[in-house]
Motif scaffolding. Structure first.
Motif, mmCIF file in Angstrom:
data_model
loop_
_atom_site.group_PDB
_atom_site.id
_atom_site.type_symbol
_atom_site.label_atom_id
_atom_site.label_comp_id
_atom_site.label_asym_id
_atom_site.label_seq_id
_atom_site.Cartn_x
_atom_site.Cartn_y
_atom_site.Cartn_z
ATOM 1 N N LEU A 33 74.293 66.164 24.694
ATOM 2 C CA LEU A 33 74.353 65.459 25.980
ATOM 3 C C LEU A 33 75.695 64.789 26.246
ATOM 4 C CD1 LEU A 33 70.744 63.972 26.067
ATOM 5 C CD2 LEU A 33 71.704 65.672 27.642
ATOM 6 N N LYS A 34 76.265 64.129 25.234
ATOM 7 C CA LYS A 34 77.535 63.429 25.466
ATOM 8 C C LYS A 34 78.648 64.363 25.924
ATOM 9 C CE LYS A 34 77.228 59.154 22.793
ATOM 10 N NZ LYS A 34 77.839 58.351 21.698
ATOM 11 N N PRO A 35 78.933 65.442 25.179
ATOM 12 C CA PRO A 35 79.971 66.354 25.678
ATOM 13 C C PRO A 35 79.592 67.029 26.983
ATOM 14 C CG PRO A 35 78.914 67.222 23.691
ATOM 15 C CD PRO A 35 78.468 65.810 23.837
ATOM 16 N N VAL B 214 77.801 65.769 29.507
ATOM 17 C CA VAL B 214 78.033 64.818 30.605
ATOM 18 C C VAL B 214 79.533 64.636 30.841
ATOM 19 C CG1 VAL B 214 77.809 62.399 31.294
ATOM 20 C CG2 VAL B 214 75.843 63.608 30.334
ATOM 21 N N ALA B 215 80.305 64.581 29.759
ATOM 22 C CA ALA B 215 81.754 64.407 29.908
ATOM 23 C C ALA B 215 82.390 65.597 30.616
ATOM 24 C CB ALA B 215 82.396 64.216 28.529
ATOM 25 N N LEU B 216 82.016 66.808 30.224
ATOM 26 C CA LEU B 216 82.561 67.997 30.874
ATOM 27 C C LEU B 216 82.112 68.091 32.330
ATOM 28 C CD1 LEU B 216 82.115 70.664 28.054
ATOM 29 C CD2 LEU B 216 84.266 69.709 28.896
ATOM 30 N N ALA B 217 80.850 67.796 32.574
ATOM 31 C CA ALA B 217 80.337 67.846 33.945
ATOM 32 C C ALA B 217 81.020 66.811 34.830
ATOM 33 C CB ALA B 217 78.830 67.626 33.940
ATOM 34 N N SER B 218 81.299 65.646 34.279
ATOM 35 C CA SER B 218 81.984 64.599 35.049
ATOM 36 C C SER B 218 83.431 64.977 35.330
ATOM 37 C CB SER B 218 81.923 63.275 34.287
ATOM 38 O OG SER B 218 80.588 62.849 34.111
ATOM 39 N N ALA B 219 84.085 65.555 34.327
ATOM 40 C CA ALA B 219 85.492 65.945 34.492
ATOM 41 C C ALA B 219 85.654 67.036 35.536
ATOM 42 C CB ALA B 219 86.054 66.408 33.151
ATOM 43 N N TRP B 220 84.680 67.942 35.615
ATOM 44 C CA TRP B 220 84.783 69.100 36.496
ATOM 45 C C TRP B 220 83.859 69.032 37.706
ATOM 46 C CZ3 TRP B 220 84.499 72.899 31.784
ATOM 47 C CH2 TRP B 220 85.757 72.980 31.187
ATOM 48 N N ASP B 221 83.202 67.880 37.934
ATOM 49 C CA ASP B 221 82.276 67.733 39.067
ATOM 50 C C ASP B 221 81.193 68.820 39.074
ATOM 51 O OD1 ASP B 221 83.452 65.430 40.152
ATOM 52 O OD2 ASP B 221 85.008 66.620 41.109
ATOM 53 N N ASP C 43 77.184 70.138 38.359
ATOM 54 C CA ASP C 43 75.792 69.705 38.280
ATOM 55 C C ASP C 43 75.281 69.954 36.861
ATOM 56 O OD1 ASP C 43 75.804 69.111 40.974
ATOM 57 O OD2 ASP C 43 75.144 71.129 41.527
ATOM 58 N N ILE C 44 74.370 69.104 36.403
ATOM 59 C CA ILE C 44 73.747 69.283 35.093
ATOM 60 C C ILE C 44 72.271 69.596 35.275
ATOM 61 C CG2 ILE C 44 73.116 68.176 32.912
ATOM 62 C CD1 ILE C 44 75.556 66.427 33.134
ATOM 63 N N LEU C 45 71.795 70.604 34.558
ATOM 64 C CA LEU C 45 70.370 70.906 34.531
ATOM 65 C C LEU C 45 69.864 70.698 33.104
ATOM 66 C CD1 LEU C 45 67.741 71.955 35.748
ATOM 67 C CD2 LEU C 45 68.505 74.281 35.206
ATOM 68 N N ARG D 283 66.866 61.527 32.100
ATOM 69 C CA ARG D 283 67.706 61.521 33.305
ATOM 70 C C ARG D 283 68.013 60.088 33.736
ATOM 71 N NH1 ARG D 283 65.608 64.669 38.508
ATOM 72 N NH2 ARG D 283 63.939 63.127 38.280
ATOM 73 N N ALA D 284 67.029 59.203 33.637
ATOM 74 C CA ALA D 284 67.251 57.799 34.007
ATOM 75 C C ALA D 284 68.307 57.159 33.113
ATOM 76 C CB ALA D 284 65.939 57.027 33.910
ATOM 77 N N SER D 285 68.301 57.509 31.823
ATOM 78 C CA SER D 285 69.270 56.921 30.885
ATOM 79 C C SER D 285 70.689 57.432 31.125
ATOM 80 C CB SER D 285 68.852 57.213 29.445
ATOM 81 O OG SER D 285 69.002 58.581 29.138
ATOM 82 N N LEU D 286 70.808 58.608 31.764
ATOM 83 C CA LEU D 286 72.125 59.201 32.015
ATOM 84 C C LEU D 286 72.617 58.994 33.442
ATOM 85 C CD1 LEU D 286 71.530 62.638 30.243
ATOM 86 C CD2 LEU D 286 72.838 60.722 29.336
ATOM 87 N N ALA D 287 71.785 58.387 34.275
ATOM 88 C CA ALA D 287 72.090 58.284 35.714
ATOM 89 C C ALA D 287 73.398 57.566 35.995
ATOM 90 C CB ALA D 287 70.936 57.579 36.434
ATOM 91 N N ARG D 288 73.732 56.556 35.209
ATOM 92 C CA ARG D 288 74.967 55.800 35.446
ATOM 93 C C ARG D 288 76.215 56.593 35.038
ATOM 94 N NH1 ARG D 288 73.635 49.570 33.472
ATOM 95 N NH2 ARG D 288 71.967 49.147 35.003
ATOM 96 N N GLN D 289 76.013 57.574 34.163
ATOM 97 C CA GLN D 289 77.161 58.327 33.659
ATOM 98 C C GLN D 289 77.498 59.547 34.521
ATOM 99 O OE1 GLN D 289 76.906 59.119 29.357
ATOM 100 N NE2 GLN D 289 75.257 57.631 29.242
ATOM 101 N N HIS D 290 76.480 60.073 35.235
ATOM 102 C CA HIS D 290 76.737 61.269 36.031
ATOM 103 C C HIS D 290 75.836 61.268 37.269
ATOM 104 C CE1 HIS D 290 78.538 65.161 36.647
ATOM 105 N NE2 HIS D 290 77.345 65.722 36.816
ATOM 106 N N ARG D 291 76.376 61.719 38.384
ATOM 107 C CA ARG D 291 75.697 61.602 39.669
ATOM 108 C C ARG D 291 74.635 62.667 39.918
ATOM 109 N NH1 ARG D 291 77.402 65.678 42.492
ATOM 110 N NH2 ARG D 291 79.387 66.659 41.989
ATOM 111 N N SER D 292 74.843 63.894 39.370
ATOM 112 C CA SER D 292 73.962 65.009 39.726
ATOM 113 C C SER D 292 73.308 65.600 38.486
ATOM 114 C CB SER D 292 74.752 66.082 40.473
ATOM 115 O OG SER D 292 73.914 67.170 40.804
#
Length: 240
Positions: A172-174, A176-183, A185-187, A227-236
């Motif tokens: 999850l950590k990498p 979320v980081a990759l998804a945030s860097a490249w905008d 979506d995460i499924l 998803r609730a625990s990750l909501a602050r780290q990533h928008r989608s």
């Protein structure tokens, strides 16, 4: 650069001089640019498969080392337009073994390599090397599907398969980081095994239906909390 909660610092890209191997470079460069990481391009020189004449084999290795050095110099020139730190290194020995050893000794935290395909005579059989790296690497490994021609490196949606274990959640950590860097979506995908029993109940259909409903509800609750625990780290972030 975005403020990421997780970053790679040293990315290793193993290369054998082929176009196939170079398919891992652009993904590595994009990750390095997003995370201010260093890239190390590693050329592993192998000797003859049948070492019947050790002296001749040493001459072959020396010649291949010189060729690898020239190749890595040209590689740095070709990719100098990208704003990343790119260093090179050469080592001698069995490809997968030396890649894993280098990653351990040099504190590599991500290896990026292509996933499969034969790169030609005197080069690596990538399927075999990739599997060995995946099993033995001391760090995260990104296997890149070989791209053809000018096919772009696609990055629109990122899938994280989960089974409810802490081991699976390490992705999850990498992710979320990759998804945030490249905008991206995460499924988050929870896959639950089919219900099994060695006894055949009188009303088997209803029992299995009840078990499946319970499993699905547990999976939904698990994904909802995650998803609730990750909501602050990533928008989608979506779940299924």
């Amino acid at each position: 650069m975005k403020n990421l909660s997780f970053k790679y610092e040293k990315i290793l890209v193993p290369l054998d001089g082929s176009d196939l191997a170079e398919g891992a470079l652009m993904p590595a460069i994009e990750i390095a640019a997003a995370m201010s990481a260093e890239i190390v391009c590693l050329s592993v020189v192998t000797g003859l498969s049948l070492d019947l004449d050790p002296q001749f084999n040493r001459r072959v290795i020396k010649a291949r080392e010189r060729a690898a050095n020239l190749y890595l110099q040209s590689l740095q020139d070709r990719f100098s337009k990208y704003d990343v730190i790119m260093n090179t290194s050469i080592t001698v020995g069995p490809a997968a073994k030396m890649i894993v050893k280098y990653a351990k000794e040099k504190a590599i935290d991500l290896i990026v390599t292509t996933s499969h395909g034969v790169t030609g005579l005197k080069r690596w059989v990538y399927g075999s090397v990739a599997i060995k790296i995946l099993r033995q690497a001391p760090c995260d490994t990104l296997m890149v599907r070989p791209l053809t021609g000018d096919e772009p490196f696609s990055k629109s949606r990122l899938l994280v398969p989960l089974d409810g274990s802490k081991s699976a959640e390490r992705a999850l950590k990498p992710a979320v980081a990759l998804a945030s860097a490249w905008d991206m979506d995460i499924l988050l995908l929870r896959v639950s095994p089919l219900a099994y029993t060695e006894f055949e109940p009188i009303d088997g259909g209803q029992m299995f239906s009840d078990i499946e409903s319970q499993v699905r509800e547990e999976a939904r609750a698990y994904l909802h909390d995650l998803r609730a625990s990750l909501a602050r780290q990533h928008r989608s972030i979506k779940t299924e």
